[in-house]
Design a protein around this motif. Structure first.
Motif, mmCIF file in Angstrom:
data_model
loop_
_atom_site.group_PDB
_atom_site.id
_atom_site.type_symbol
_atom_site.label_atom_id
_atom_site.label_comp_id
_atom_site.label_asym_id
_atom_site.label_seq_id
_atom_site.Cartn_x
_atom_site.Cartn_y
_atom_site.Cartn_z
ATOM 1 N N MET A 69 41.186 -16.328 -12.468
ATOM 2 C CA MET A 69 40.215 -15.890 -13.469
ATOM 3 C C MET A 69 40.279 -14.378 -13.627
ATOM 4 N N ARG A 70 40.052 -13.891 -14.837
ATOM 5 C CA ARG A 70 40.121 -12.461 -15.107
ATOM 6 C C ARG A 70 39.117 -11.688 -14.250
ATOM 7 N N ASP A 71 39.418 -10.431 -14.007
ATOM 8 C CA ASP A 71 38.541 -9.537 -13.264
ATOM 9 C C ASP A 71 37.477 -9.030 -14.247
ATOM 10 N N VAL A 72 36.345 -9.713 -14.307
ATOM 11 C CA VAL A 72 35.356 -9.524 -15.366
ATOM 12 C C VAL A 72 34.275 -8.549 -14.949
ATOM 13 N N ALA A 73 33.874 -7.725 -15.910
ATOM 14 C CA ALA A 73 32.698 -6.859 -15.746
ATOM 15 C C ALA A 73 31.731 -7.154 -16.885
ATOM 16 N N ILE A 74 30.492 -7.436 -16.543
ATOM 17 C CA ILE A 74 29.485 -7.766 -17.549
ATOM 18 C C ILE A 74 28.684 -6.527 -17.911
ATOM 19 N N ILE A 75 28.543 -6.320 -19.212
ATOM 20 C CA ILE A 75 27.744 -5.226 -19.761
ATOM 21 C C ILE A 75 26.613 -5.840 -20.573
ATOM 22 N N GLU A 76 25.395 -5.440 -20.283
ATOM 23 C CA GLU A 76 24.246 -5.906 -21.060
ATOM 24 C C GLU A 76 24.031 -4.954 -22.236
ATOM 25 N N ALA A 77 23.949 -5.538 -23.435
ATOM 26 C CA ALA A 77 23.791 -4.746 -24.658
ATOM 27 C C ALA A 77 22.689 -5.359 -25.521
ATOM 28 N N PRO A 78 21.428 -5.235 -25.094
ATOM 29 C CA PRO A 78 20.331 -5.968 -25.732
ATOM 30 C C PRO A 78 19.789 -5.309 -26.998
ATOM 31 N N SER A 79 20.665 -4.846 -27.861
ATOM 32 C CA SER A 79 20.212 -4.173 -29.074
ATOM 33 C C SER A 79 19.852 -5.177 -30.165
ATOM 34 N N VAL A 80 18.747 -4.924 -30.839
ATOM 35 C CA VAL A 80 18.371 -5.690 -32.030
ATOM 36 C C VAL A 80 18.222 -4.745 -33.220
ATOM 37 N N LEU A 81 18.848 -3.562 -33.128
ATOM 38 C CA LEU A 81 18.727 -2.581 -34.199
ATOM 39 C C LEU A 81 19.327 -3.082 -35.512
ATOM 40 N N GLY A 82 20.257 -4.022 -35.428
ATOM 41 C CA GLY A 82 20.875 -4.570 -36.622
ATOM 42 C C GLY A 82 20.228 -5.845 -37.117
ATOM 43 N N LEU A 83 19.123 -6.243 -36.481
ATOM 44 C CA LEU A 83 18.464 -7.495 -36.837
ATOM 45 C C LEU A 83 16.954 -7.265 -36.816
ATOM 46 N N ARG A 84 16.274 -7.952 -35.923
ATOM 47 C CA ARG A 84 14.836 -7.800 -35.724
ATOM 48 C C ARG A 84 14.540 -8.124 -34.268
ATOM 49 N N PRO A 85 13.481 -7.558 -33.715
ATOM 50 C CA PRO A 85 13.142 -7.860 -32.317
ATOM 51 C C PRO A 85 12.436 -9.203 -32.186
ATOM 52 N N THR A 86 13.202 -10.279 -32.417
ATOM 53 C CA THR A 86 12.621 -11.619 -32.385
ATOM 54 C C THR A 86 12.980 -12.413 -31.129
ATOM 55 N N GLY A 87 13.854 -11.856 -30.283
ATOM 56 C CA GLY A 87 14.196 -12.568 -29.050
ATOM 57 C C GLY A 87 15.640 -12.473 -28.627
ATOM 58 N N VAL A 88 16.571 -12.101 -29.541
ATOM 59 C CA VAL A 88 17.973 -12.043 -29.125
ATOM 60 C C VAL A 88 18.206 -10.950 -28.089
ATOM 61 N N GLU A 89 17.256 -10.008 -27.987
ATOM 62 C CA GLU A 89 17.376 -8.986 -26.953
ATOM 63 C C GLU A 89 17.264 -9.576 -25.543
ATOM 64 N N GLU A 90 16.800 -10.829 -25.448
ATOM 65 C CA GLU A 90 16.663 -11.493 -24.146
ATOM 66 C C GLU A 90 17.906 -12.296 -23.765
ATOM 67 N N LEU A 91 18.937 -12.271 -24.616
ATOM 68 C CA LEU A 91 20.172 -13.016 -24.347
ATOM 69 C C LEU A 91 20.797 -12.661 -22.995
ATOM 70 N N PRO A 92 20.982 -11.375 -22.673
ATOM 71 C CA PRO A 92 21.644 -11.076 -21.390
ATOM 72 C C PRO A 92 20.925 -11.691 -20.198
ATOM 73 N N GLY A 93 19.620 -11.540 -20.151
ATOM 74 C CA GLY A 93 18.867 -12.077 -19.021
ATOM 75 C C GLY A 93 18.979 -13.586 -18.922
ATOM 76 N N ALA A 94 18.967 -14.265 -20.070
ATOM 77 C CA ALA A 94 19.033 -15.727 -20.060
ATOM 78 C C ALA A 94 20.367 -16.228 -19.513
ATOM 79 N N LEU A 95 21.467 -15.609 -19.946
ATOM 80 C CA LEU A 95 22.773 -16.071 -19.468
ATOM 81 C C LEU A 95 23.023 -15.661 -18.019
ATOM 82 N N LEU A 96 22.529 -14.510 -17.628
ATOM 83 C CA LEU A 96 22.658 -14.113 -16.228
ATOM 84 C C LEU A 96 21.826 -15.024 -15.328
ATOM 85 N N ASP A 97 20.624 -15.375 -15.779
ATOM 86 C CA ASP A 97 19.793 -16.304 -15.010
ATOM 87 C C ASP A 97 20.436 -17.680 -14.912
#
Length: 293
Positions: A1-29
Motif C-alpha cells: 500500500m502507498r505511503d499515505v499522509a492524510i491532510i484535513e481540508a475542511p473548507s466550505v468557502l466554495g459552498l456553504r457551512p452545511t456540514g461538509v466541513e465535518e467530512l474529515p472527522g467522519a472518515l477518520l472516525d
C-alpha cells in the motif's frame, strides 16, 4: 500500500457551512487513517465565511479561497516532497485548487475528475456564485483571475491533461447556461462509463493521463459521482450515478497508475446520522487502495 499522509481540508468557502466541513472527522472516525496505515500531515483551517457574493469576481469568498489554496498547496507540497502520497479530506470541491497548485509548482500534471457534476460554470451562470460549481473551469484557467491564475501559474492543468468521468448533470447545466466543456478536455459521462464498463472507462482515462507527457495525475473524488440511492449525504442530489463497486473499480485502477494524490469532497456527515455511509465510503477507499497493490 502507498505511503499515505492524510491532510484535513475542511473548507466550505466554495459552498456553504452545511456540514461538509465535518467530512474529515467522519472518515477518520470510521478508520480511514488506520486502514491506510497513514500518517496525519496536518489540518488547514479556512478563514471566515462571507455569505455575500463578491461584486468584482461574481463568486463567494474569492480572496479567502485564494488564500486557502496557497496554504493548502504548501502542506500538500510538503507531503509530496517527503515522498508520501497525499490524501486530502475536504470540505467542498474548491479544495481542488490548492491541491493542483501544489502540483503546478512542480511542473505539469494531469487530473482525473470524478464528479456527478462537471463543475464548469462561469460566475454569471452559477446561481449563487459557489466556487464548488466551477472548480474545473478555474483549474483550467477560466474565470476570475484571483482564482484562475493563482500565483500567476494558471491554468493549473491543461485541458488535454484532464479527464472528467461519471458526470450526469447535462440537463441541469443546460438550464443554467453553463459554458461547454472544451473539446480538448476528455469527457466520459455516466452513459459512456456504462457503455464501456467501469473498468474499461477507467483504463482509457488512465491511458490518456499517463500518455500525455505529464508527470502523473491528481484524482479528485466528489462523492456525488455515486448513485443517489447509495450516497444521499450530499447537498446537491442528482438521480443516477455509479455504484459502490463501479467507483471502487475506477479508483483502484486510477491508483494503480501514476496517480500522485487524491482528494475526497462533498460528503456531508450531518446527512448520515448513524454513520453507515461514512463507514461504506471508508471501506470503498480502503479497498481501492488495497486493490492497486
Amino acid at each position: 500500500m502507498r505511503d499515505v499522509a492524510i491532510i484535513e481540508a475542511p473548507s466550505v468557502l466554495g459552498l456553504r457551512p452545511t456540514g461538509v466541513e465535518e467530512l474529515p472527522g467522519a472518515l477518520l472516525d470510521a478508520g480511514l487513517a488506520d486502514g491506510l496505515g497513514a500518517v496525519r500531515a496536518g489540518r488547514v483551517e479556512p478563514g471566515p465565511y462571507d455569505p455575500e457574493r463578491d461584486p468584482g469576481s461574481g463568486v463567494l469568498n474569492p480572496a479567502g479561497i485564494a488564500d486557502y489554496s496557497v496554504r493548502l498547496a504548501d502542506v500538500v507540497g510538503g507531503v509530496l516532497d517527503g515522498g508520501r502520497f497525499p490524501v486530502v479530506l475536504g470540505g467542498d470541491c474548491s479544495v481542488l485548487l490548492g491541491n493542483l497548485l501544489a502540483l503546478r509548482r512542480r511542473g505539469r500534471h494531469g487530473l482525473l475528475f470524478l464528479d456527478g457534476h462537471t463543475d464548469f460554470y462561469q460566475p454569471e451562470a452559477e446561481p449563487v456564485g459557489e466556487v464548488a460549481s466551477m472548480e474545473l473551469a478555474l483549474a483550467t484557467g477560466r474565470g476570475p483571475a484571483v482564482l484562475a491564475d493563482l500565483e500567476g501559474r494558471g491554468p493549473l492543468v491543461r485541458d488535454a491533461d484532464a479527464v472528467a468521468l461519471g458526470f450526469r448533470d447535462q440537463a441541469e447545466a443546460s438550464v443554467f447556461g453553463m459554458q461547454p466543456l472544451p473539446d480538448e478536455l476528455h469527457a466520459m459521462d455516466l452513459d459512456a462509463v456504462r457503455e464501456l464498463g467501469a473498468a474499461e472507462a477507467a483504463r482509457r482515462a488512465v491511458d490518456l493521463l499517463a500518455g500525455g507527457g505529464s508527470a502523473g495525475y491528481w484524482v479528485h473524488l466528489d462523492v456525488d459521482v455515486l448513485a443517489d440511492a447509495v450516497m444521499p449525504a450530499v447537498d446537491y442530489r442528482l438521480a443516477g450515478g455509479l455504484s459502490w463497486e463501479e467507483l471502487e473499480t475506477v479508483l483502484g485502477l486510477a491508483l494503480a497508475g501514476p496517480a500522485v494524490g487524491l482528494d475526497v469532497a462533498i460528503f456531508n456527515p450531518r446527512l448520515d446520522p448513524d454513520g453507515t455511509i461514512a463507514a461504506r465510503l471508508t471501506e470503498c477507499l480502503l479497498r481501492a487502495f488495497a486493490s492497486r497493490d
